[in-house]
Design a protein around this motif. Structure first.
Motif, PDB file in Angstrom:
ATOM      1  N   ARG A   1      18.471  63.012  26.073  1.00  0.00           N
ATOM      2  CA  ARG A   1      17.034  62.769  26.154  1.00  0.00           C
ATOM      3  C   ARG A   1      16.196  63.304  24.445  1.00  0.00           C
ATOM      4  O   ARG A   1      14.838  62.043  24.120  1.00  0.00           O
ATOM      5  N   LEU A   2      16.356  63.832  23.950  1.00  0.00           N
ATOM      6  CA  LEU A   2      15.479  65.107  23.177  1.00  0.00           C
ATOM      7  C   LEU A   2      16.005  63.104  21.604  1.00  0.00           C
ATOM      8  O   LEU A   2      14.748  63.473  20.946  1.00  0.00           O
ATOM      9  N   ARG A   3      16.826  62.457  21.220  1.00  0.00           N
ATOM     10  CA  ARG A   3      17.084  62.470  21.027  1.00  0.00           C
ATOM     11  C   ARG A   3      16.472  61.376  20.808  1.00  0.00           C
ATOM     12  O   ARG A   3      16.374  60.102  20.183  1.00  0.00           O
ATOM     13  N   LEU A   4      16.138  60.151  21.763  1.00  0.00           N
ATOM     14  CA  LEU A   4      15.758  59.164  22.666  1.00  0.00           C
ATOM     15  C   LEU A   4      14.530  59.342  22.698  1.00  0.00           C
ATOM     16  O   LEU A   4      13.436  58.505  21.810  1.00  0.00           O
ATOM     17  N   LEU A   5      13.795  60.302  22.816  1.00  0.00           N
ATOM     18  CA  LEU A   5      11.891  60.740  21.983  1.00  0.00           C
ATOM     19  C   LEU A   5      11.564  60.623  20.784  1.00  0.00           C
ATOM     20  O   LEU A   5      10.384  60.600  20.389  1.00  0.00           O
ATOM     21  N   LYS A   6      12.541  61.888  19.783  1.00  0.00           N
ATOM     22  CA  LYS A   6      12.674  61.486  18.299  1.00  0.00           C
ATOM     23  C   LYS A   6      12.860  60.356  18.116  1.00  0.00           C
ATOM     24  O   LYS A   6      11.369  59.430  17.445  1.00  0.00           O
ATOM     25  N   VAL A   7      13.225  59.599  19.308  1.00  0.00           N
ATOM     26  CA  VAL A   7      13.398  57.799  18.393  1.00  0.00           C
ATOM     27  C   VAL A   7      12.044  56.806  19.033  1.00  0.00           C
ATOM     28  O   VAL A   7      11.331  56.600  17.949  1.00  0.00           O
ATOM     29  N   LEU A   8      12.121  57.171  19.725  1.00  0.00           N
ATOM     30  CA  LEU A   8      10.953  56.492  20.425  1.00  0.00           C
ATOM     31  C   LEU A   8       9.259  57.422  19.584  1.00  0.00           C
ATOM     32  O   LEU A   8       8.696  56.075  19.056  1.00  0.00           O
ATOM     33  N   LEU A   9       9.467  57.969  18.907  1.00  0.00           N
ATOM     34  CA  LEU A   9       8.240  58.834  18.158  1.00  0.00           C
ATOM     35  C   LEU A   9       8.038  58.482  16.379  1.00  0.00           C
ATOM     36  O   LEU A   9       7.479  57.285  16.349  1.00  0.00           O
ATOM     37  N   THR A  10       9.489  58.124  16.472  1.00  0.00           N
ATOM     38  CA  THR A  10       9.547  56.984  15.490  1.00  0.00           C
ATOM     39  C   THR A  10       8.548  55.839  14.949  1.00  0.00           C
ATOM     40  O   THR A  10       8.650  54.800  14.045  1.00  0.00           O
ATOM     41  N   PHE A  11       9.983  54.934  15.777  1.00  0.00           N
ATOM     42  CA  PHE A  11       9.389  53.579  16.511  1.00  0.00           C
ATOM     43  C   PHE A  11       7.827  53.837  16.511  1.00  0.00           C
ATOM     44  O   PHE A  11       6.890  52.394  16.253  1.00  0.00           O
ATOM     45  N   THR A  12       6.812  54.588  16.685  1.00  0.00           N
ATOM     46  CA  THR A  12       5.585  54.176  17.606  1.00  0.00           C
ATOM     47  C   THR A  12       4.598  54.647  15.832  1.00  0.00           C
ATOM     48  O   THR A  12       3.976  53.686  15.842  1.00  0.00           O
ATOM     49  N   ALA A  13       5.349  55.038  15.347  1.00  0.00           N
ATOM     50  CA  ALA A  13       4.716  55.973  14.009  1.00  0.00           C
ATOM     51  C   ALA A  13       5.056  54.417  13.028  1.00  0.00           C
ATOM     52  O   ALA A  13       4.038  53.792  12.374  1.00  0.00           O
ATOM     53  N   GLY A  14       6.271  53.922  12.997  1.00  0.00           N
ATOM     54  CA  GLY A  14       6.476  52.771  12.117  1.00  0.00           C
ATOM     55  C   GLY A  14       5.540  51.180  12.807  1.00  0.00           C
ATOM     56  O   GLY A  14       5.216  50.296  11.783  1.00  0.00           O
ATOM     57  N   SER A  15       5.542  51.535  13.695  1.00  0.00           N
ATOM     58  CA  SER A  15       4.900  50.231  14.596  1.00  0.00           C
ATOM     59  C   SER A  15       2.790  50.720  14.131  1.00  0.00           C
ATOM     60  O   SER A  15       2.215  49.574  13.733  1.00  0.00           O
ATOM     61  N   ILE A  16       3.065  52.071  13.900  1.00  0.00           N
ATOM     62  CA  ILE A  16       1.418  51.925  13.583  1.00  0.00           C
ATOM     63  C   ILE A  16       1.070  51.723  12.320  1.00  0.00           C
ATOM     64  O   ILE A  16       0.024  50.727  11.914  1.00  0.00           O
ATOM     65  N   ALA A  17       1.843  51.872  11.802  1.00  0.00           N
ATOM     66  CA  ALA A  17       1.535  51.907   9.848  1.00  0.00           C
ATOM     67  C   ALA A  17       1.986  50.462   9.720  1.00  0.00           C
ATOM     68  O   ALA A  17       1.464  49.565   8.478  1.00  0.00           O
ATOM     69  N   GLY A  18       3.248  49.642  10.334  1.00  0.00           N
ATOM     70  CA  GLY A  18       3.015  48.253  10.627  1.00  0.00           C
ATOM     71  C   GLY A  18       1.957  47.241  11.011  1.00  0.00           C
ATOM     72  O   GLY A  18       1.336  46.334  10.316  1.00  0.00           O
ATOM     73  N   LEU A  19       1.405  47.891  11.738  1.00  0.00           N
ATOM     74  CA  LEU A  19      -0.175  46.996  12.204  1.00  0.00           C
ATOM     75  C   LEU A  19      -1.695  46.972  11.240  1.00  0.00           C
ATOM     76  O   LEU A  19      -1.699  46.368  10.848  1.00  0.00           O
ATOM     77  N   VAL A  20      -1.403  48.561  11.188  1.00  0.00           N
ATOM     78  CA  VAL A  20      -2.570  48.526   9.938  1.00  0.00           C
ATOM     79  C   VAL A  20      -1.919  48.020   8.490  1.00  0.00           C
ATOM     80  O   VAL A  20      -2.788  46.861   8.091  1.00  0.00           O
ATOM     81  N   SER A  21      -1.394  47.471   7.905  1.00  0.00           N
ATOM     82  CA  SER A  21      -0.623  47.233   6.490  1.00  0.00           C
ATOM     83  C   SER A  21      -0.041  46.050   6.757  1.00  0.00           C
ATOM     84  O   SER A  21      -1.056  45.041   5.993  1.00  0.00           O
ATOM     85  N   LEU A  22       0.138  45.359   8.121  1.00  0.00           N
ATOM     86  CA  LEU A  22       0.393  43.846   8.378  1.00  0.00           C
ATOM     87  C   LEU A  22      -1.584  43.237   8.060  1.00  0.00           C
ATOM     88  O   LEU A  22      -1.682  42.141   7.763  1.00  0.00           O
ATOM     89  N   SER A  23      -2.280  43.723   8.766  1.00  0.00           N
ATOM     90  CA  SER A  23      -3.417  43.306   8.844  1.00  0.00           C
ATOM     91  C   SER A  23      -4.123  43.441   7.739  1.00  0.00           C
ATOM     92  O   SER A  23      -4.930  42.479   7.375  1.00  0.00           O
ATOM     93  N   HIS A  24      -4.127  44.139   6.948  1.00  0.00           N
ATOM     94  CA  HIS A  24      -5.098  43.876   6.015  1.00  0.00           C
ATOM     95  C   HIS A  24      -4.526  43.085   5.043  1.00  0.00           C
ATOM     96  O   HIS A  24      -5.112  42.329   3.762  1.00  0.00           O
TER      97      HIS A  24
END
Length: 340
Positions: free
Chosen positions: A219-242
């Motif tokens: 469970r902790l592994r999956l939560l860490k994966v989801l947190l990392t995926f969310t961080a990547g999504s935020i970074a992608g959203l901001v960078s791609l929009s620029h």
């Protein structure tokens, strides 16, 4: 801009957010396409571009009211509200419909994309050799992506972060489905099924003050994966929009031509007449996700049998999907004329 919105404008924005959320859920369909057809794509991109160093300075200085206006907060918050509503309602309904009426769901989306292509293309007045070339490149890229073979699942956190950056593309790039890209990268089930289910289970346990998940390594592994995926999504959203904001500002017609090509190329992904091919192990047995469901590997596409009744029903759904998009576009155009 956010000060001049009427109550009906705000309701429509929430509805558009619901449609974006539903589109992002389906492999092959893009939330960015909804934004493009509904006429708020440029405002969406330029609002996301406001998340920059200036907005960070406003946060550090505690000027949250100024941050709200600077980032077009009312517009983005109404869209996000619609996406959240969609995630817990329309998306669940879509899951049910795809399971029980798969042909008709894909036919509806196919029709929506056809309607979108017609609506966008008819008002595009800068068809020259250069832009036709860009459109063809977009079509080739879209079709090529639809026939790529999916990779194997990979839970390396750097790769998961990259998946977040790429997966969020469906919100910003019309015609490029983030969900389908995740299937190609091999991580759709890991990131949008297993990790999300782990979050649901964790939140439900926390609500009853059960913290036993802290002793569950999986469970902790999956939560860490989801947190990392969310961080990547935020970074992608901001960078791609620029990046997209820059392209729309300096190369608007060429960017629109590529987008039209992307959307046209995505028709191959949502082609209604197809059968899912499921992932198997070396012995030929089906591989299952955490919920016991078979994992989709790709699709085997075929031509429709015109002697079958359900083929003609699917064609009616294609027509209905196209008509729905054109009606939404017409309502949006009438609202703009009324506001003017």
């Amino acid at each position: 801009m956010q000060e001049t919105r009427t109550f009906s404008d705000k309701i429509f924005l929430v509805i558009k957010g619901i449609l974006m959320g539903a589109a992002n859920k389906v492999p092959g369909v893009s939330g960015g396409m909804v934004a493009f057809v509904a006429g708020f794509y440029e405002e969406f991109i330029f609002s996301l571009r406001r998340f920059n160093l200036n907005s960070l300075k406003l946060i550090v200085n505690g000027r949250f009211r100024s941050l709200w206006y600077y980032t077009n907060g009312r517009f983005l918050s109404l869209l996000v509200l619609g996406m959240v509503i969609s995630y817990f309602s329309v998306s669940l309904l879509l899951d049910y419909l795809i399971t029980h009426f798969e042909l008709y769901v894909w036919a509806s989306f196919f029709g929506m994309i056809l309607g979108s292509i017609y609506y966008i293309s008819k008002d595009f007045e800068e068809w020259n050799r250069r832009n036709i070339g860009f459109m063809l490149l977009g079509i080739i890229a879209g079709v090529s992506i639809s026939f790529l073979e999916p990779a194997a699942q990979n839970d390396n956190l750097w790769f998961v972060f990259f998946c977040g950056i790429i997966g969020v593309s469906g919100m910003t790039l019309p015609g490029l489905s983030g969900s389908f890209i995740l299937i190609l990268l091999g991580n759709y089930v890991l990131l949008l099924v297993d990790s999300v289910n782990a979050l649901y289970m964790t939140l439900s346990e926390i609500m009853v003050f059960n913290f036993s998940f802290t002793e569950d390594p999986e469970r902790l592994r999956l939560l860490k994966v989801l947190l990392t995926f969310t961080a990547g999504s935020i970074a992608g959203l901001v960078s791609l929009s620029h990046i997209l904001g820059y392209l729309l500002k300096h190369y608007k017609s060429s960017t629109f031509a590529v987008i039209i090509g992307f959307i046209t190329g995505s028709l191959g992904v949502v082609w209604p007449w197809k059968e899912a091919e499921y992932r198997r192990d070396r012995e030929g047995a089906f591989l299952l996700d955490k919920m016991g469901n078979k994992i989709t590997d790709n699709y085997d596409r075929y031509l429709p049998d015109l002697s079958k009744f359900d083929t003609w029903i699917a064609i009616l759904f294609i027509i209905a999907g196209a008509a729905l998009v054109l009606w939404i576009a017409f309502v949006e155009l009438q609202n703009k004329k009324t506001d003017a």
